[in-house]
Design a protein around this motif. Structure first.
Motif, PDB file in Angstrom:
ATOM      1  N   LYS B 100       0.835  -1.192   0.000  1.00 37.71           N
ATOM      2  CA  LYS B 100       0.000   0.000   0.000  1.00 37.71           C
ATOM      3  C   LYS B 100       0.867   1.239   0.000  1.00 37.71           C
ATOM      4  N   LYS B 102       0.784   5.642   0.193  1.00 39.28           N
ATOM      5  CA  LYS B 102      -0.027   6.797   0.533  1.00 39.28           C
ATOM      6  C   LYS B 102       0.110   7.830  -0.574  1.00 39.28           C
ATOM      7  N   PRO B 117       7.984   1.631  -5.412  1.00 37.28           N
ATOM      8  CA  PRO B 117       9.183   0.790  -5.471  1.00 37.28           C
ATOM      9  C   PRO B 117       8.780  -0.618  -5.877  1.00 37.28           C
ATOM     10  N   ARG B 142     -11.309   7.601   8.023  1.00 41.91           N
ATOM     11  CA  ARG B 142     -10.644   6.397   7.544  1.00 41.91           C
ATOM     12  C   ARG B 142     -11.621   5.354   7.025  1.00 41.91           C
ATOM     13  N   THR B 144     -13.255   3.412   3.990  1.00 41.27           N
ATOM     14  CA  THR B 144     -12.822   3.137   2.621  1.00 41.27           C
ATOM     15  C   THR B 144     -13.931   2.413   1.885  1.00 41.27           C
ATOM     16  N   ARG B 146     -13.601  -0.289   0.530  1.00 46.29           N
ATOM     17  CA  ARG B 146     -13.484  -1.719   0.801  1.00 46.29           C
ATOM     18  C   ARG B 146     -14.308  -2.124   2.011  1.00 46.29           C
TER      19      ARG B 146
END
Lengths: 185, 518
Positions: B100, B102, B117, B142, B144, B146
């Motif tokens: 994950k 940000k 990366p 917070r 989401t 999901r």
């Protein structure tokens, strides 16, 4: 008077010289403590778990009750992967794993924080309570909700900090202490 | 100037309502003070407050005044930001590793933000083509997408599925039906008007001369009517039932988990289905905001006209009152106001215009300025004598938004000692602030405490009435007469700027009356 001032830093923990540490504190492996962070162990020892990030001006305190005294067995145990963001003030009785204390929040002494919780920015938790797992405290009125999705991992951030902080700050040297048994509460 | 605090100085608008000067506008053509209630508000443009995208009005109406890209969190009503997750798409059957990241961008719509990366352990045997999947997340609570099971999308914006309302089909059918009904009624009315008042053409037709119509003849010879009778719009009416499904049996025995119950605010923000369970919360599209232009109802001139572009906060036309009317600021009361005790208040007057201004404070309505009365009459005549084509429009508009005259409530409960003379406020000169302060050796009236540039501090004596109860506000009222130079010309011939003596009623709340000390 802190006669029990003893700071134990495990290997791989990055603790800046300019942090304010008082009392008997143990930083487990992988912790990152920014400069100007404050950890005060007044009422008893503090054991901070692995890979915790304590940012600038964060205060973690194990305060004395009004008529209390230093008690070696009264340990404040903080779990793994916690993040104490800038300016937070945490005096909680016990802290679990993977919590996030956002900027300028205040967690009072009666609060027990379990795992996966997020205390939102600026929230003041004064009343004693047990914060159930995966609770997010948010909003001006301090509403609580259950987060179903786990919070993001801080691994990238912590790797970056471990790499960059030594370039700019003096660090306290780790005094190797792997055999110390951590009391699991 | 007190920011974020209610101003103690209120002006009476031409419609009678009291407002502080920051809520007032000044119509240069009338010339009168106007407030938000006595002007026409017109919508200039729609835009989204989050992505600052301008939406044309027709598109806005089609999209129900919602932005296409921005969503509100159903939990705390803040804005949702898309967040990226790098998912490696591997040919072999391997578990995809999720790392994950940000996103730091404010809008989060820029998909090419921080470069991810590469996953630490990428097996050389597999071909790791990574794909970015997006989910919406709220920074404040917070929440989401999901949490409620909405699948991640491959694109940050545009492909989020809409939550279809259960009643959408029925609603659309009803809307179509009523539109058809409205159309039909309008046509019937037109037909009726045509029958009742037939227009006289220059060349009368056969029908006009003899009264025979095509439909009459067709009926005579037995043919069907030429025009097919239009199908009446029909819809199945809603059936009302008295049957309601019963309560589930376990509602009394099962423990209520308050964390799964939505709050009333959360339910109301999702009016289509108003879920009771937290698992049914769905991100709502963000409502659009509008830019308004204000128009004086009497003279139809624009008072405020904003810039079209959403990012610009400037105005094309800005006739705020603080640019034309002298601003009165209460500095302090010399002593705490007590009933019956004489007191003095310090007031600061500022002249915002580019001309010198003469101010008088009066306790009674000043005589109407004959010059201004002329102008007002002339404006009325001009409106009436405009071309007949426009007349219908202007009169119709005037009728629908008629100015409501209210009597100004005289809320003052203190007597003021009127000032001995009038005083002059010099013009606003921005270059003067760099010059050294030069004390002019002119004779100043005694009530002027100090004078600097276009500002003056006045000492006004007053006495609260003796029957003011303790801890009610003491209010002073006076008429402020000031000279105003009108630089705008409405008449076709060029004129020099004219000077008027305008007056406004000002009420100042001096503070709560205190206990009389014996």
């Amino acid at each position: 008077v802190f006669t029990h001032c003893r700071i134990k830093i495990m290997p791989k923990a990055v603790v800046c010289e300019e942090s304010n540490l008082r009392g008997d504190i143990t930083f487990s492996a992988g912790c990152v403590v920014h400069p100007s962070a404050t950890v005060i162990a007044e009422a008893g020892p503090i054991i901070i778990g692995e890979n915790c990030i304590i940012e600038e001006y964060a205060t973690i305190a194990h305060r004395l009750v009004p008529d209390g005294e230093w008690d070696n067995t009264n340990i404040l145990s903080i779990g793994h992967h916690n993040v104490f963001e800038v300016g937070c003030n945490v005096e909680a009785a016990r802290i679990g794993d993977k919590n996030v204390f956002e900027s300028k929040c205040y967690v009072g002494r009666g609060v027990t924080v379990s795992s996966g919780c997020v205390v939102g920015a600026g929230i003041k938790m004064n009343t004693g309570q047990l914060l159930p797992e995966n609770t997010v405290v948010y909003g001006a009125q301090g509403l609580q909700r259950e987060a179903i999705d786990k919070q993001g991992s801080q691994n990238l951030q912590i790797d970056f900090l471990r790499k960059v902080l030594p370039n700019y700050h003096h660090l306290r040297k780790p005094n190797y202490d792997p055999k110390k048994a951590r009391s699991v509460v | 100037m007190s920011f974020m605090q209610p101003s103690p100085v209120k002006y009476a608008c031409s419609c009678g309502i009291l407002n502080p000067i920051n809520k007032l506008f000044f119509c240069r053509h009338c010339p009168k003070l106007r407030c938000g209630f006595c002007v026409c508000h017109e919508i200039e443009s729609h835009f989204c407050s989050n992505c600052l995208e301008n939406i044309p009005s027709t598109e806005a109406r089609h999209k129900k005044n919602c932005c296409a890209n921005c969503f509100d969190c159903p939990c705390c009503q803040h804005t949702l930001t898309p967040r990226a997750v790098t998912v490696p798409v591997v040919r072999k059957t391997e578990e995809p590793k999720e790392s994950k990241e940000k996103k730091e961008g404010e809008t989060g719509e820029d998909a090419t933000a921080v470069a991810p990366p590469t996953p630490a352990s990428s097996k050389p045997s597999a071909v790791p083509t990574t794909k970015k999947m997006y989910y919406l997340s709220c920074v404040s609570c917070r929440w989401t997408t999901r949490d409620v099971g909405i699948p991640d999308q491959g694109v940050a914006t545009g492909t989020w599925p809409d939550n279809e309302c259960l009643y959408q089909a029925r609603f659309n059918a009803l809307v179509e039906y009523f539109q058809a009904v409205v159309l039909q009624e309008k046509q019937e009315k037109l037909e009726f008007m045509r029958r009742k008042a037939p227009k006289q053409h220059k060349f009368p037709s056969l029908t006009d001369r003899t009264g025979l119509t095509a439909s009459l003849i067709r009926r005579q010879i037995g043919w069907n009517d030429k025009s097919i009778p239009k199908a009446k719009p029909v819809i199945t009416p809603a059936e009302a039932t008295a049957e309601v499904e019963g309560l589930p049996a376990d509602i009394f025995t099962e423990q209520l988990n308050l964390r799964n119950v939505t709050t009333i605010a959360q339910r109301h923000s999702q009016p289509a289905d108003q879920p009771t369970a937290v698992g049914s919360l769905y991100p709502q599209r963000r409502s659009l905001w509008i830019k308004r232009s204000l128009r004086c109802r009497q003279c139809e001139h624009n008072l405020i006209k904003p810039e079209y572009h959403p990012t610009s906060i400037k105005y094309r036309i800005q006739l705020f009152a603080s640019y034309h009317v002298p601003e009165v600021v209460m500095v302090r009361c010399e002593q705490p106001p007590t009933a019956g005790k004489s007191n003095a208040i310090l007031l600061k007057f500022t002249n915002p215009t580019m001309y010198d201004m003469t101010i008088r404070l009066l306790t009674a309505v000043p005589l109407e300025d004959p010059l201004m009365a002329d102008e007002v009459n002339r404006i009325k005549e001009e409106a009436i004598s405009s071309s007949p084509l426009l007349r219908g429009v202007t009169l119709a508009r005037q009728n629908s938004t008629r100015e409501v005259k209210r009597e100004v409530n005289d809320v003052s409960n203190a007597e003021i000692v009127p000032l001995e003379s009038e005083f002059v406020l010099s013009q606003r000169d921005d270059s003067k602030e760099f010059d050294e302060y030069v004390q002019l050796p002119t004779e100043e009236p005694k009530f002027i405490v100090w004078r600097k540039g276009n500002k003056v501090l006045i000492r006004l004596e007053f006495t609260p009435a003796t029957d003011v109860p303790v801890s009610t506000d003491v209010v002073l009222g006076f008429f402020m007469q000031y000279t105003y130079v009108n630089t705008v010309t409405n008449a076709p011939e060029k004129k020099e700027p004219t000077t008027h003596a305008l007056h406004s009623r000002v009420f100042i709340t001096a503070g709560a009356a205190e206990q009389k000390a014996n």
